[in-house]
Structure formats: structure tokens, C-alpha cells
Enzyme design. Structure first.
Site, PDB file in Angstrom:
ATOM      1  N   LYS A 196       0.852  -1.183   0.000  1.00 45.89           N
ATOM      2  CA  LYS A 196       0.000   0.000   0.000  1.00 45.89           C
ATOM      3  C   LYS A 196       0.891   1.237   0.000  1.00 45.89           C
ATOM      4  O   LYS A 196       1.709   1.428   0.906  1.00 45.89           O
ATOM      5  CB  LYS A 196      -0.909  -0.002   1.230  1.00 45.89           C
ATOM      6  CG  LYS A 196      -1.736   1.273   1.354  1.00 45.89           C
ATOM      7  CD  LYS A 196      -2.799   1.167   2.416  1.00 45.89           C
ATOM      8  CE  LYS A 196      -3.542   2.487   2.577  1.00 45.89           C
ATOM      9  NZ  LYS A 196      -4.611   2.403   3.571  1.00 45.89           N
ATOM     10  N   LYS A 249      -2.255  -1.519  -3.735  1.00 47.77           N
ATOM     11  CA  LYS A 249      -3.112  -0.346  -3.657  1.00 47.77           C
ATOM     12  C   LYS A 249      -2.282   0.926  -3.768  1.00 47.77           C
ATOM     13  O   LYS A 249      -1.256   1.007  -3.088  1.00 47.77           O
ATOM     14  CB  LYS A 249      -3.836  -0.377  -2.307  1.00 47.77           C
ATOM     15  CG  LYS A 249      -4.744   0.777  -2.057  1.00 47.77           C
ATOM     16  CD  LYS A 249      -5.337   0.644  -0.694  1.00 47.77           C
ATOM     17  CE  LYS A 249      -6.151   1.880  -0.394  1.00 47.77           C
ATOM     18  NZ  LYS A 249      -6.597   1.908   0.959  1.00 47.77           N
TER      19      LYS A 249
HETATM   20  C1  PBG Z   1      -7.456   3.498   5.724  1.00 46.62           C
HETATM   21  C2  PBG Z   1      -7.736   3.295   4.293  1.00 46.62           C
HETATM   22  C3  PBG Z   1      -7.572   4.215   3.242  1.00 46.62           C
HETATM   23  C4  PBG Z   1      -8.091   3.620   2.097  1.00 46.62           C
HETATM   24  C5  PBG Z   1      -8.523   2.347   2.463  1.00 46.62           C
HETATM   25  N1  PBG Z   1      -8.283   2.152   3.822  1.00 46.62           N
HETATM   26  C6  PBG Z   1      -7.068   5.616   3.258  1.00 46.62           C
HETATM   27  C7  PBG Z   1      -5.710   5.899   3.708  1.00 46.62           C
HETATM   28  O1  PBG Z   1      -4.867   5.023   3.881  1.00 46.62           O
HETATM   29  O2  PBG Z   1      -5.467   7.084   3.935  1.00 46.62           O
HETATM   30  C8  PBG Z   1      -8.183   4.279   0.753  1.00 46.62           C
HETATM   31  C9  PBG Z   1      -9.261   3.778  -0.154  1.00 46.62           C
HETATM   32  C10 PBG Z   1      -9.583   4.653  -1.301  1.00 46.62           C
HETATM   33  O3  PBG Z   1      -8.981   5.721  -1.537  1.00 46.62           O
HETATM   34  O4  PBG Z   1     -10.507   4.281  -2.042  1.00 46.62           O
HETATM   35  N2  PBG Z   1      -6.347   2.939   6.265  1.00 46.62           N
END
Ligand code: PBG
Length: 323
Positions: A196, A249
């Protein structure tokens, strides 16, 4: 060699193209992210995610029924937490009657066979808008991991099939697995957000949950956008710690990472087509600059081609109607 090989021969008719198409989309590819909010009969628009809504629990139940009728079999839950319930310890995240825990039960009551996946991270619960506990401006790893493993257990107790840690702390998959095993939740799966990135594509999601970081950014825990090799290492570690599904992601800008994983690991790979990717296409289509449906399907198919087995996408319902 030409003229022995003429690749256009294989593209001559729609029938032949169908026979030779290597990758396809089906409803089994999709995970549907849903945003949940406290209240009744609430369907709140999210301005930066046109066509997407925060739902109260009664409408969440109806949504689960409707998704199931469309053959969509997995929901990924996120909750919007009221400001007065936020603190620096994730207290509300562990509340057995918290919004997440009730949302899980709501779906399981409405559609028992629906796969319920839950986000495990502190940001929606954090007064600092960070994924972990903050001390002197730093996000602490180990105390956060302890809370996350309790949070995952609480989701499993409420009936979640899959817990999905999205926090990027070190060692959280192992801690969650141990916690689940100790409590006899042997069958609860872990879908780890393993690669991520610290991406600017999450903006609309943070609007949806009111979870933007109150100070700084997430670069001390999410991955550097310039790194490729590290994604494999992060993912391998999560697999060693017990992840059943791993995730890349954001999606579209990281197809190279999906393919790297596909070439090197056997664990199922999920891609998350994130909120900013959804917003970009909605915006371009609203201007009449792109054909919404065709670009949507092209993007989704690209995840399959890259090697993803599952795609978390805000387009799941719209795409299912077309395939
Ligand atoms: C939280 C989380 C996020 C997303 C999924 N879980 C945001 C972040 O890490 O700031 C993003 C999902 C999206 O943008 O569709 N940990």
C-alpha cells in the site's frame, strides 16, 4: 514472420475475438467497498465520489440484498465515526456494539452467504486521522499492532469472514493471526494490504470518512511511490505472517507491482482501484471527454491482465450490469 503470420487474421470477427480473449470480467472478480454511517434512512452523497454514498444500517441491509441478487459476493466495510468517539487509542474501534460491529451483523442477517470483509486500521477512529497511535508527532508501531489485533478479533466475533488490515504497521498480520487462532477463529481470513503506497489517490476516500490526517502525511508507514522491489519484500513478509490474500493499492498506477507479485508468489492477489481513480473517470465522463463505460471496463480488465484475482472497486455494480 510475415506473411506466414498475420495477427490480424485472429481479429477478423467478433466471434473469433471472443474465442481468443485471454481475460474476462465476472461478478466473482469484485469486492464492493461500502461506507456506513450512523442514522436511519440515510443515503449521503460524497461530493468527490459522484454516484457513491454513505449508508445507514437499514439501507446497508437493502444494499446487501441487492448486491447478492446481482451475483456480487463480497462487501468491504468502512465506517464514518462521529467526532466525539474519536481518540488517540482507537477505543471505539473495539466497542462490541460499535458501528462496524453492527454493520457486520446487519449484512450477515440480511444475506448470510455474503462475504463480509472489514477494514482494520485506526484512521476513522483517530483524533489525529492517522492509522495508529500517535505520540510526540510519531505513529507508534507496536502499541498500534496490539490494538489492531484486538480490533480484528472484535470484527471476527461480530461475524466478519475476512479482516483486512490497511494500516501498514510492521508485524500486524502475525499479531492478528495469533489473536484469531488463540480465540479459535481458525477460519477467519486475513486480506492484507501488503503493498500500500503513500498515494495522493486516497483524497476522496478521506472526504467520505472524514479521516484525513490532522498533521503530516502517512509516509512513515505507507510505501514510497518510487519503490518497486520493496513491494515484493513487504508482500512476502505478510504471506509469511499468515496473510491469505495480499493486496496492491492503488490499482491503475501500480499494475507493474501486481504483475511482479503474480510472477513471484502463489497467494491470491487483490487490487484496490481507489477513490481517486473512481473520481478521475467520473469527472472526465461528466465533461464528455471519455466514454465512461468503455473506459471503466478497460481499466477493470487491466487488473485481471496484470494478475489480480480480485478487484476492490467502486465500479463493481455498474460494471456488473454491463458484463
Ligand atoms: C485506511 C484506508 C484508506 C483507504 C482504504 N483504507 C485511506 C488511507 O490510507 O489514507 C483508501 C481507499 C480509497 O482511496 O478508495 N487505512
Amino acid at each position: 514472420m510475415y506473411p506466414l503470420n498475420r495477427n490480424r487474421r485472429t481479429r477478423n470477427s467478433s466471434s473469433m475475438r471472443s474465442l481468443l480473449q485471454e481475460h474476462h470480467l465476472t461478478p466473482n472478480d469484485f469486492i464492493v467497498p461500502l461506507f456506513v454511517v450512523e442514522g436511519k434512512q440515510l443515503k449521503e452523497a460524497i461530493p468527490s465520489m459522484p454516484g457513491y454514498f454513505r449508508l445507514s444500517l437499514d439501507l446497508l441491509a437493502a444494499k446487501a440484498v441487492s448486491l447478492w441478487k446481482q451475483d456480487l459476493k463480497a462487501i468491504l466495510l468502512f465506517v464514518k465515526v462521529a467526532d466525539h468517539l474519536k481518540d488517540n487509542k482507537g477505543t471505539e474501534a473495539l466497542n462490541p456494539t460499535g458501528l462496524m460491529q453492527r454493520a457486520i451483523k446487519t449484512i450477515k442477517n440480511a444475506v448470510p452467504e455474503m462475504i463480509v470483509m472489514t477494514d482494520v486500521a485506526l484512521d476513522p477512529y483517530s483524533s489525529f486521522g492517522h492509522d495508529g497511535i500517535v505520540e510526540k508527532g510519531k505513529v507508534l508501531n507496536d502499541p498500534t499492532v496490539t490494538v489492531l489485533s484486538e480490533m480484528a478479533l472484535s470484527h471476527a466475533q461480530a461475524g466478519a469472514d475476512v479482516v483486512a488490515p490497511s494500516d501498514m504497521m510492521d508485524g500486524r498480520v502475525l499479531a492478528i493471526r495469533n489473536q484469531l487462532e488463540d480465540a479459535q477463529f481458525h477460519d477467519t481470513m486475513i486480506m492484507s494490504y501488503s503493498a500500500k503506497y503513500a498515494s495522493a489517490f486516497y483524497g476522496p476516500f478521506r472526504d467520505a470518512l472524514d479521516s484525513a490526517p490532522g498533521f503530516g502525511d502517512k509516509k512513515t508507514y505507507q510505501m514510497d511511490i518510487g519503490n518497486r522491489q520493496e513491494a515484493l519484500e513487504e508482500t512476502q513478509r505478510d504471506i509469511n505472517e499468515g496473510a491469505d490474500i495480499v493486496m496492491v493499492k492503488p490499482g491503475l498506477a501500480y499494475l507493474d507491482i501486481i504483475r511482479d507479485l503474480k510472477n513471484n508468489i502463489q497467494t491470491p492477489i487483490a487490487a484496490y482501484q481507489v477513490s481517486g481513480e473512481y473520481a478521475m473517470l467520473k469527472a472526465a465522463a461528466a465533461q464528455g471527454w471519455l466514454d465512461h463505460d468503455q473506459v471503466m471496463l478497460e481499466q477493470l480488465l487491466s487488473f485481471k491482465r496484470a494478475g489480480a484475482q480480485l478487484i476492490a472497486t467502486y465500479f463493481a455494480e455498474e460494471a456488473t450490469k454491463l458484463i
